[in-house]
Design an enzyme around this catalytic site. Structure first.
Site, mmCIF file in Angstrom:
data_model
loop_
_atom_site.group_PDB
_atom_site.id
_atom_site.type_symbol
_atom_site.label_atom_id
_atom_site.label_comp_id
_atom_site.label_asym_id
_atom_site.label_seq_id
_atom_site.Cartn_x
_atom_site.Cartn_y
_atom_site.Cartn_z
ATOM 1 N N SER A 237 0.805 -1.228 0.000
ATOM 2 C CA SER A 237 0.000 0.000 0.000
ATOM 3 C C SER A 237 0.836 1.276 0.000
ATOM 4 C CB SER A 237 -0.948 0.010 1.203
ATOM 5 O OG SER A 237 -0.231 0.137 2.411
ATOM 6 N N LYS B 152 0.772 4.459 7.042
ATOM 7 C CA LYS B 152 0.307 5.293 5.936
ATOM 8 C C LYS B 152 0.944 6.681 6.077
ATOM 9 C CE LYS B 152 -2.853 2.115 4.819
ATOM 10 N NZ LYS B 152 -2.769 1.287 3.588
#
Length: 278
Positions: A42, A119
């Site tokens: 990701s 993230k």
């Protein structure tokens, strides 16, 4: 008898040594740094599957999330951070706390099930965040984008989870070249990083997300392969992340392995050792 007493004393000293070593390691992990392996794609190409890093827990101060979770499924051990430091949970504050900056790469606890995610901070409290035609808008202004060629990799199973990458030039067979468009995205504070594109999908056009006070909006750099704040909690996403759920900031890749295990030395990525993260 003397010999038995000596053996007993040696065993007891060993037990004490191991105990205090574990205590010191626990304190070090709770207060200073937490090790983290990258399990998914990701955050490509900033972070690759198999990258290993230490998360700086001192960066934003301390909350219940600073306590480690101990999960050893093989031995039936599943101790969550809330089980250890739950008395600190609930007020969304931090001890010796400081605010993250837009663009920081952060490990945080998922607001519902407590899994550790990594993230990039995109939205700060009070910000309006939106995706329009694959372009990120912050407070109604588009971020600066610059084409940066393609990110290429071999389509093969990656890491311990044996994840297969998605390709913009797909479908391609196993062992073939897998490509994704690469751009450099510059945030309003001047921080720049690479993002990847795979295909047009629903998260390339969203409504406006207004970040609540005491919360943050996170996105993955591999925009079409990231479960992040663009997906609400009710839909299985990340939603807005409370301040107290931040664990720490990632600043540098310490080690990297492209194989299923770090012991497979022939899969080590020597060019990524000690690489600074942008």
């Amino acid at each position: 008898m003397a010999e038995e007493g000596k053996k007993s004393s040696t065993v007891w000293e060993t037990i004490k040594t191991v105990f205090w070593a574990l205590v010191i390691a626990g304190i070090f992990r709770t207060i200073f740094f937490q090790p983290f392996w990258i399990p998914s794609g990701s955050m490509k190409d900033t972070l690759l599957i198999g990258d290993f890093l230490f998360v700086n827990k001192m960066a934003y101060g301390y909350s219940y999330a600073s306590c480690p979770s101990i999960r050893l499924q093989r031995f039936g051990i599943n101790i969550d951070a809330q089980d250890i430091c739950g008395f600190l949970d609930g007020d969304n504050t931090r001890l010796m706390g400081s605010e993250p900056e837009r663009g920081d790469i952060i490990v945080f606890r998922h607001p519902v099930h407590g899994t550790d995610f990594i993230k990039r901070v995109i939205g700060l409290p009070g910000d309006r965040v939106q995706m329009r035609d694959s372009v990120l808008y912050i407070n109604d202004e588009p971020v600066q984008l610059e084409d940066a060629g393609d990110f290429t990799e071999i389509k093969e199973r990656q890491g311990p989870l044996q994840v297969t990458p998605r390709c913009e030039n797909g479908p391609v067979g196993m062992g073939a070249e897998c490509r994704k468009s690469r751009q450099i995205e510059t945030l309003p504070n001047g921080r720049s990083h690479a993002i990847l594109n795979i295909s047009r999908q629903s998260l390339d056009d969203t409504g406006v997300f207004t970040v609540p006070e005491g919360h943050y909006f996170f996105m993955g750099d591999n925009r079409d392969n990231s479960t992040d704040s663009r997906v609400p909690l009710a839909a299985g996403g990340v939603g807005f992340v409370p301040y107290e759920n931040l664990i720490g900031r990632a600043g540098r890749v310490m080690f990297s392995s492209a194989g299923r295990s770090m012991l497979f030395f022939w899969t080590w990525r020597g060019d990524r050792f000690f690489e600074k993260l942008e």
